[in-house]
Write an enzyme that holds these catalytic residues in place. Structure first.
Site, PDB file in Angstrom:
ATOM      1  N   LYS A 239       8.391 -11.418 113.963  1.00 46.87           N
ATOM      2  CA  LYS A 239       9.677 -11.803 113.382  1.00 46.87           C
ATOM      3  C   LYS A 239       9.347 -12.321 111.982  1.00 46.87           C
ATOM      4  CE  LYS A 239      12.185 -14.755 112.381  1.00 46.87           C
ATOM      5  NZ  LYS A 239      12.491 -14.928 110.930  1.00 46.87           N
TER       6      LYS A 239
ATOM      7  N   GLU B  22       0.169 -22.486 112.552  1.00 45.12           N
ATOM      8  CA  GLU B  22      -0.448 -22.568 111.215  1.00 45.12           C
ATOM      9  C   GLU B  22       0.618 -23.067 110.275  1.00 45.12           C
ATOM     10  OE1 GLU B  22      -2.668 -18.415 111.224  1.00 45.12           O
ATOM     11  OE2 GLU B  22      -2.638 -19.408 109.282  1.00 45.12           O
TER      12      GLU B  22
ATOM     13  N   CYS C  11      -0.318 -21.751 101.397  1.00 41.59           N
ATOM     14  CA  CYS C  11      -0.530 -22.909 102.268  1.00 41.59           C
ATOM     15  C   CYS C  11      -1.771 -23.690 101.873  1.00 41.59           C
ATOM     16  CB  CYS C  11      -0.597 -22.465 103.720  1.00 41.59           C
ATOM     17  SG  CYS C  11      -1.745 -21.119 103.988  1.00 41.59           S
TER      18      CYS C  11
ATOM     19  N   GLU D 110       4.376 -31.540 100.303  1.00 38.99           N
ATOM     20  CA  GLU D 110       4.016 -30.158  99.952  1.00 38.99           C
ATOM     21  C   GLU D 110       5.114 -29.581  99.053  1.00 38.99           C
ATOM     22  OE1 GLU D 110       4.316 -27.056 102.977  1.00 38.99           O
ATOM     23  OE2 GLU D 110       2.463 -26.163 102.243  1.00 38.99           O
TER      24      GLU D 110
HETATM   25  P1  NAD Z   1       9.837 -21.803 107.634  1.00 38.87           P
HETATM   26  O1  NAD Z   1       9.263 -22.772 108.592  1.00 38.87           O
HETATM   27  O2  NAD Z   1      11.119 -22.102 106.995  1.00 38.87           O
HETATM   28  O3  NAD Z   1      10.006 -20.370 108.327  1.00 38.87           O
HETATM   29  C1  NAD Z   1       8.933 -19.716 108.939  1.00 38.87           C
HETATM   30  C2  NAD Z   1       9.480 -18.689 109.892  1.00 38.87           C
HETATM   31  O4  NAD Z   1      10.125 -19.353 110.972  1.00 38.87           O
HETATM   32  C3  NAD Z   1      10.517 -17.737 109.303  1.00 38.87           C
HETATM   33  O5  NAD Z   1      10.267 -16.442 109.800  1.00 38.87           O
HETATM   34  C4  NAD Z   1      11.814 -18.282 109.879  1.00 38.87           C
HETATM   35  O6  NAD Z   1      12.826 -17.301 109.977  1.00 38.87           O
HETATM   36  C5  NAD Z   1      11.355 -18.709 111.251  1.00 38.87           C
HETATM   37  N1  NAD Z   1      12.228 -19.642 111.962  1.00 38.87           N
HETATM   38  C6  NAD Z   1      13.086 -20.557 111.452  1.00 38.87           C
HETATM   39  N2  NAD Z   1      13.700 -21.232 112.457  1.00 38.87           N
HETATM   40  C7  NAD Z   1      13.222 -20.734 113.620  1.00 38.87           C
HETATM   41  C8  NAD Z   1      13.462 -21.016 114.992  1.00 38.87           C
HETATM   42  N3  NAD Z   1      14.319 -21.971 115.379  1.00 38.87           N
HETATM   43  N4  NAD Z   1      12.792 -20.304 115.931  1.00 38.87           N
HETATM   44  C9  NAD Z   1      11.899 -19.355 115.557  1.00 38.87           C
HETATM   45  N5  NAD Z   1      11.650 -19.032 114.277  1.00 38.87           N
HETATM   46  C10 NAD Z   1      12.290 -19.718 113.308  1.00 38.87           C
HETATM   47  O7  NAD Z   1       8.665 -21.570 106.559  1.00 38.87           O
HETATM   48  P2  NAD Z   1       8.730 -20.713 105.244  1.00 38.87           P
HETATM   49  O8  NAD Z   1       9.590 -21.465 104.271  1.00 38.87           O
HETATM   50  O9  NAD Z   1       9.043 -19.298 105.561  1.00 38.87           O
HETATM   51  O10 NAD Z   1       7.212 -20.763 104.765  1.00 38.87           O
HETATM   52  C11 NAD Z   1       6.704 -21.811 104.010  1.00 38.87           C
HETATM   53  C12 NAD Z   1       5.846 -22.725 104.853  1.00 38.87           C
HETATM   54  O11 NAD Z   1       4.872 -21.956 105.546  1.00 38.87           O
HETATM   55  C13 NAD Z   1       5.063 -23.712 104.028  1.00 38.87           C
HETATM   56  O12 NAD Z   1       5.094 -24.989 104.623  1.00 38.87           O
HETATM   57  C14 NAD Z   1       3.636 -23.173 104.080  1.00 38.87           C
HETATM   58  O13 NAD Z   1       2.647 -24.117 103.869  1.00 38.87           O
HETATM   59  C15 NAD Z   1       3.600 -22.560 105.426  1.00 38.87           C
HETATM   60  N6  NAD Z   1       2.539 -21.532 105.510  1.00 38.87           N
HETATM   61  C16 NAD Z   1       1.435 -21.818 106.248  1.00 38.87           C
HETATM   62  C17 NAD Z   1       0.395 -20.908 106.314  1.00 38.87           C
HETATM   63  C18 NAD Z   1      -0.846 -21.219 107.095  1.00 38.87           C
HETATM   64  O14 NAD Z   1      -1.600 -20.316 107.377  1.00 38.87           O
HETATM   65  N7  NAD Z   1      -1.107 -22.458 107.458  1.00 38.87           N
HETATM   66  C19 NAD Z   1       0.499 -19.688 105.654  1.00 38.87           C
HETATM   67  C20 NAD Z   1       1.641 -19.423 104.932  1.00 38.87           C
HETATM   68  C21 NAD Z   1       2.672 -20.360 104.866  1.00 38.87           C
END
Ligand code: NAD
Length: 515
Positions: free
Chosen positions: A194, A269, A303, A407
């Site tokens: 997803k 992650e 990240c 962040e």
């Molecule tokens: P987000 O948490 O807003 O969304 C991540 C994903 O979760 C999206 O696909 C979103 O549609 C989905 N989502 C949202 N609500 C949900 C629910 N209730 N149930 C299931 N899925 C749901 O994050 P973002 O804004 O897309 O990404 C940025 C964040 O990701 C930053 O904090 C970044 O540090 C982190 N990130 C971490 C890594 C890592 O490897 N540690 C890598 C890339 C990004």
């Protein structure tokens, strides 16, 4: 095998042209080996580079998600029944096919997300590498023979979970799609990704290519769409064996709770607030180049971004100037221009977050050294309405500043001076996150000492941001748990079964044990 190729896109195409060339009949999901238009929520995609809407798509909705789950359960049965050698051969082919489509995938990624094409090419090549690497493991997943007291032959086997659901973020959609599919597939699971609702295109295209390379129908499905509906349905359904999530801390926690309530384990992650520590004895030219790459590559939407720059006081002013000069020279502009080094902020909400956090950093006492007005090349062009943030360095970002612990996920670094090694370690650990960090020094003992003391899942000495699929990656603390690369991740994507066989059938003991 016949591989369909999306009509060629060129670096001068617009996002709309590139997307409709890839999916002329629309998309919302990839299911049972086909791109399927959705019938759920309608989602508008906006160009990060121009701020203009360029397409919309309907997601599968909760009903569509249910049908994708059914397809994946069937896919898991087919894929899990193949032996490791058969799976390895197909995954090797996926690697080859992705490799043959690097340019097409890179243009699709760059046009639809705003990621600079030079970064998108590297990330697409990494996806080919991920499938090649885990193809190598698919036929080497062995158990153990375990000696026990008594007449027993006892051994373990590795059993796939069945259906793995991977939720991915918008900052590196193609890269994280490969990262979270190659390993579970090698271990014999079916995968549903997803992707972020903002950036679904390359994940759908990757699944299509993987199917064309030989993955059976239903083994790699994609449900593009909203998190609260499609994502929530997929991560709380008992047909799912394991969830892997990449994204923010609040969403990760929500997903982990929903999964746990359905009895599903989740691998997380999450974000980071990583410290980049520079000592006076470092090669400062190299450290300054490293500091630039640490925070400004990917426009800081990474990240592991080195978003805190801690510099030994005797070189602090000079080093901050060196970084600021380099930052001001970075080429910010059209993502499809091969010379562009820094692109826009990928989503409109994130653009608002980054600009407001810069303001917060200044209000909390940070001194802006570089990064403000857009250059004329952007301000006076068709890109003027895009989500642009110039590479920004604030100095004097003390522990009281919100930028010390929050962040930003944008091209913003907060610098400060330190006096002692102990102080550098304390500052580096002054965060609830624990994803990454780095130290620059020519003192080898100090380097290893600091690597040991900083709480982070990945730490670099005289380097920054190198990661490889063969090396474990993941976080401490709020940055998550579980590791998502390296051979160890195959343990995450399999369950261990122990089998006991008596070696003396007649008269073998049945020990009484109330466990
Ligand atoms: P987000 O948490 O807003 O969304 C991540 C994903 O979760 C999206 O696909 C979103 O549609 C989905 N989502 C949202 N609500 C949900 C629910 N209730 N149930 C299931 N899925 C749901 O994050 P973002 O804004 O897309 O990404 C940025 C964040 O990701 C930053 O904090 C970044 O540090 C982190 N990130 C971490 C890594 C890592 O490897 N540690 C890598 C890339 C990004």
């Amino acid at each position: 095998m016949s591989i369909t190729t999306a009509p060629a896109a060129s670096s001068t195409s617009t996002a709309r042209e590139v997307l409709s060339a890839a999916f002329p009949a629309g998309f919302g999901a990839f299911q049972d080996g086909k791109v399927v238009p959705g019938s759920g929520n309608s989602i508008t995609l906006t160009s990060a580079a121009t701020g203009e809407p360029f397409a919309s798509y309907a997601d599968p909705g909760t009903e569509g998600a249910d049908s994708i789950l059914e397809s994946s359960v069937r896919g898991a049965a087919v894929w899990g029944a193949l032996n490791g050698f058969e799976r390895a051969a197909i995954l090797r082919n996926v690697s080859r096919v992705v490799e043959a489509h690097i340019e097409e995938l890179a243009i699709l990624e760059s046009a639809t997300t705003g990621k600079p094409i030079r970064d998108a090419r590297v990330e697409a090549a990494k996806v080919a590498e991920m499938f090649g690497y885990y193809a190598g493991w698919a036929d080497k997943l062995t158990g153990q023979t375990i000696p026990v007291p008594g007449p027993w032959h006892t051994y373990t086997e590795r059993v796939p979970w069945g259906v793995v659901v991977a939720i991915t973020p918008w900052n590196a959609p193609l890269f994280t799609a490969g990262w979270n599919s190659a390993a579970p597939l090698a271990a014999g699971n079916a995968v549903i990704i997803k992707p972020s609702e903002f950036t679904p295109a390359t994940t759908v295209r990757l699944a299509q290519l993987a199917h064309e390379a030989g993955l059976p129908a239903g083994v790699f499905n994609v449900a593009a769409g909203l998190g609260q509906t499609v994502g929530a349905t997929l991560t709380s359904d008992r047909r799912v064996g394991k969830v892997s999530f990449i994204g923010s801390v609040p969403t990760g926690r929500r997903v982990a709770v929903a999964a746990a309530q359905a009895g599903i384990p989740a691998l997380l992650e999450l974000g980071g607030k990583s410290a980049n520590i520079v000592f006076a004895d470092a090669d400062l030219e190299r450290a300054a180049d490293g500091a630039i790459s640490a925070i400004f590559s990917g426009a800081g939407q990474s990240c592991v971004a080195g978003s805190r720059l801690l510099v030994e006081r005797s070189v602090h002013s000079r080093f901050v100037e060196m970084v600021a000069e380099r930052a001001a020279r970075l080429r910010v502009g059209d993502p499809l221009d091969p010379d562009t080094e820094v692109g826009p902020i990928i989503t409109a909400p994130q653009f608002a977050t980054v600009t407001s956090l810069i303001e917060a950093g200044v209000n909390d006492g940070g001194r802006r050294v570089t990064g403000a007005a857009l250059p004329d090349s952007l301000a006076g062009s068709k890109l003027a309405g895009g989500h642009w943030v110039m590479p920004t360095l604030l100095d004097g970002v003390t522990p009281a500043n919100r930028l010390e612990t929050t962040e930003v996920f944008g091209p913003v670094v907060g610098a400060d001076a330190f006096d002692t090694e102990a102080e550098a370690i304390t500052r580096a650990n002054n965060t609830t996150f624990g994803l990454a960090g780095a130290v620059w020094t020519s003192d080898i003992s100090r380097a290893h000492h600091i690597a040991r003391e900083v709480k982070a899942g990945t730490f670099w000495i005289n380097s920054y941001k190198t990661i490889h699929v063969a090396v474990p990656f993941g976080g401490f603390g709020d940055s998550g748990h579980g590791r998502s690369s390296g051979p160890g991740v195959l343990d995450e994507y399999t369950q261990t079964k122990a089998v006991w066989v008596p070696t003396r059938a007649a008269g073998s003991p049945f020990p009484s044990l109330s466990y």
